[in-house]
Design an enzyme around this catalytic site. Structure first.
Site, PDB file in Angstrom:
ATOM      1  N   TYR A 149      15.683  31.044   2.970  1.00 48.15           N
ATOM      2  CA  TYR A 149      14.568  31.849   3.507  1.00 48.15           C
ATOM      3  C   TYR A 149      14.727  32.094   5.003  1.00 48.15           C
ATOM      4  O   TYR A 149      15.103  31.188   5.748  1.00 48.15           O
ATOM      5  CB  TYR A 149      13.243  31.128   3.292  1.00 48.15           C
ATOM      6  CG  TYR A 149      12.767  31.104   1.871  1.00 48.15           C
ATOM      7  CD1 TYR A 149      12.383  32.277   1.215  1.00 48.15           C
ATOM      8  CD2 TYR A 149      12.694  29.903   1.178  1.00 48.15           C
ATOM      9  CE1 TYR A 149      11.938  32.240  -0.094  1.00 48.15           C
ATOM     10  CE2 TYR A 149      12.245  29.859  -0.123  1.00 48.15           C
ATOM     11  CZ  TYR A 149      11.876  31.035  -0.763  1.00 48.15           C
ATOM     12  OH  TYR A 149      11.447  30.994  -2.052  1.00 48.15           O
TER      13      TYR A 149
ATOM     14  N   ARG B 262      -9.442   0.515  15.447  1.00 47.00           N
ATOM     15  CA  ARG B 262      -9.737   1.199  14.181  1.00 47.00           C
ATOM     16  C   ARG B 262     -10.828   0.396  13.466  1.00 47.00           C
ATOM     17  O   ARG B 262     -11.998   0.519  13.775  1.00 47.00           O
ATOM     18  CB  ARG B 262      -8.483   1.304  13.299  1.00 47.00           C
ATOM     19  CG  ARG B 262      -7.332   2.071  13.899  1.00 47.00           C
ATOM     20  CD  ARG B 262      -6.194   2.280  12.908  1.00 47.00           C
ATOM     21  NE  ARG B 262      -5.845   1.083  12.143  1.00 47.00           N
ATOM     22  CZ  ARG B 262      -4.733   0.936  11.448  1.00 47.00           C
ATOM     23  NH1 ARG B 262      -3.839   1.911  11.393  1.00 47.00           N
ATOM     24  NH2 ARG B 262      -4.475  -0.166  10.778  1.00 47.00           N
TER      25      ARG B 262
ATOM     26  N   LYS C 262       0.852  -1.199   0.000  1.00 42.49           N
ATOM     27  CA  LYS C 262       0.000   0.000   0.000  1.00 42.49           C
ATOM     28  C   LYS C 262       0.887   1.247   0.000  1.00 42.49           C
ATOM     29  O   LYS C 262       2.100   1.156   0.200  1.00 42.49           O
ATOM     30  CB  LYS C 262      -0.928  -0.022   1.218  1.00 42.49           C
ATOM     31  CG  LYS C 262      -0.229   0.034   2.562  1.00 42.49           C
ATOM     32  CD  LYS C 262      -1.183  -0.387   3.676  1.00 42.49           C
ATOM     33  CE  LYS C 262      -0.472  -0.549   4.997  1.00 42.49           C
ATOM     34  NZ  LYS C 262      -0.495   0.595   5.864  1.00 42.49           N
TER      35      LYS C 262
ATOM     36  N   MET D  62      11.452  24.660  -0.991  1.00 44.15           N
ATOM     37  CA  MET D  62      10.692  23.661  -1.748  1.00 44.15           C
ATOM     38  C   MET D  62      11.605  22.867  -2.695  1.00 44.15           C
ATOM     39  O   MET D  62      11.417  21.667  -2.889  1.00 44.15           O
ATOM     40  CB  MET D  62       9.577  24.348  -2.555  1.00 44.15           C
ATOM     41  CG  MET D  62       8.645  23.345  -3.206  1.00 44.15           C
ATOM     42  SD  MET D  62       7.419  24.107  -4.276  1.00 44.15           S
ATOM     43  CE  MET D  62       6.452  25.049  -3.129  1.00 44.15           C
TER      44      MET D  62
END
Ligand SMILES: Cc1ncc(COP(=O)(O)O)c(C=O)c1O
Length: 372
Positions: A257, A128, A36, A305
């Site tokens: 930054y 769950r 998954k 980023m």
């Protein structure tokens, strides 16, 4: 490097990890490879193929769409189990893909209108999915078994604390499951029992039953957040980039930054073009090492980023533009692991590899030789 950044995935390592896990199973238990989350960021389809080559006989995913993806890629032989909750539309997609599904309510079973393998889930403490009521779980199993178009394929649970060795909650969950499963087996002798994730598989052979569902260990990551090698596991993924720029930085000059790094003495900085847009989390700001030239270079300043900056020290450490940069993986005997990132980020290795974004191409190889 002929590209900005890549995640190199060694499929031979996944295959060997699967073989090692399978070899450690007791009582003839089979291995279900959990792929998954796009194979925990490694790529679901190549990871599934490698795990099957290593001895896995089942695949598990979380969503119907993930099952569809495996089938569309040609993985049509292995049995696929969808672990997650399914809406009616998603149930239809999972059944179309010929996947097994998990049930714990009679109403859900009544809604499965076509042939399917069904695994009944007892919630022994995870809190769950599944029912906490063993009688209800047994009723659901009976309903599946008595529906001519359905196969009662499995009876399962999931551990909450298997990765905390020495705790007493996993043994209590195991005891609860074993008692229910034994009674269920008396009514349905062929039902396949399964409970263990990677941590349980490594921690307690009594959790193996007929099948174990291993994810994290397949990828060579340590379910206990320590050293994968302690369990004979090999990390399959390396995150690499390169040095795009090297520049002098005078005392008082800054990088990135917010000027989160201001040099207090002259130094040399390297810019590596990978950032939080790729999954290098911003919380690694001033809090990571990147391997260049076989040495750890401290990441300095904010993670952007698309870029990070490294401090090479006053003499530049012999680093040149174009040199390889290894963010996760090994270089000349030095190593940075996903577990190290997880410790720095107060998270778990699962989130590190799952968090590598689509922008990072996955490059598949087998022990360094090209191929997937
Ligand atoms: C129900 C279930 N079984 C097995 C696994 C595999 O767990 P692990 O990756 O810890 O082996 C997961 C993943 O979280 C899961 O949700």
């Amino acid at each position: 490097m002929d590209r900005r950044a890549e995640a190199r995935v060694n499929l031979a390592a996944i295959e060997r990890n699967a073989a090692r896990i399978a070899a450690g199973l007791t009582g003839g238990a089979a291995l279900c490879a959990v792929v998954k989350g796009d194979g925990y960021g490694h790529g679901a389809v190549p990871a599934a193929r490698a795990a099957l080559a290593g001895g896995a006989t089942w695949l598990a995913v979380a969503t119907a769409q993930e099952a569809v993806e495996l089938r569309e890629a040609g993985l049509t032989d292995a049995r696929v189990l969808v672990l997650g909750a399914l809406t009616p539309a998603e149930l239809g997609a999972a059944l179309d893909a010929g996947a097994d599904v998990v049930a714990w309510r009679e109403a859900f079973v009544a809604g499965i209108g076509r042939p399917a393998g069904v695994h009944v889930k007892l919630d022994t403490g995870m809190g769950r999915l599944g029912t906490r009521d063993a009688k209800e779980a047994t009723r659901v199993a009976d309903a599946v078994a008595s529906a001519p178009h359905l196969e009662l394929a499995g009876a399962m649970t999931h551990f909450a604390t298997a990765d905390e060795p020495g705790d007493d909650f996993m043994p209590a969950q195991l005891e609860r499951f074993a008692a229910w499963a034994a009674a269920l087996r008396a009514r349905h002798p062929d039902v396949l029992l399964h409970a263990a994730n990677s941590a349980a598989t490594l921690r307690d052979p009594a959790s193996h039953f007929g099948l174990v569902r291993a994810g994290i260990a397949l990828y060579g990551l340590d379910p206990f957040q320590g050293d994968p090698a302690a369990h004979g596991l090999e990390p399959a993924l390396e995150l690499r980039s390169y040095v795009a720029e090297v520049k002098r930085c005078a005392a008082g000059q800054s990088a990135g930054y917010g000027r989160r790094f201001v040099a207090d003495a002259p130094t040399v900085l390297a810019t590596v073009p990978i950032g939080y847009g790729d999954g290098v989390r911003r919380a690694l700001t001033n809090n990571a090492d990147v391997l260049v030239g076989g040495r750890r270079r401290p990441l300095r300043g904010a993670v952007s980023m698309d870029n990070v900056t490294l401090d090479l020290g006053p003499d530049g450490g012999g680093v040149r533009r174009g040199d390889d940069a290894v963010l996760i993986g090994a270089q000349d005997g030095e190593r940075v692991t996903a577990e190290e990132w997880a410790r720095r980020l107060d998270t778990i290795n699962y989130e590190i590899t799952c968090g590598l974004s689509r922008r990072v191409p996955r490059a598949y190889h087998r022990d360094g030789a090209p191929g997937g």
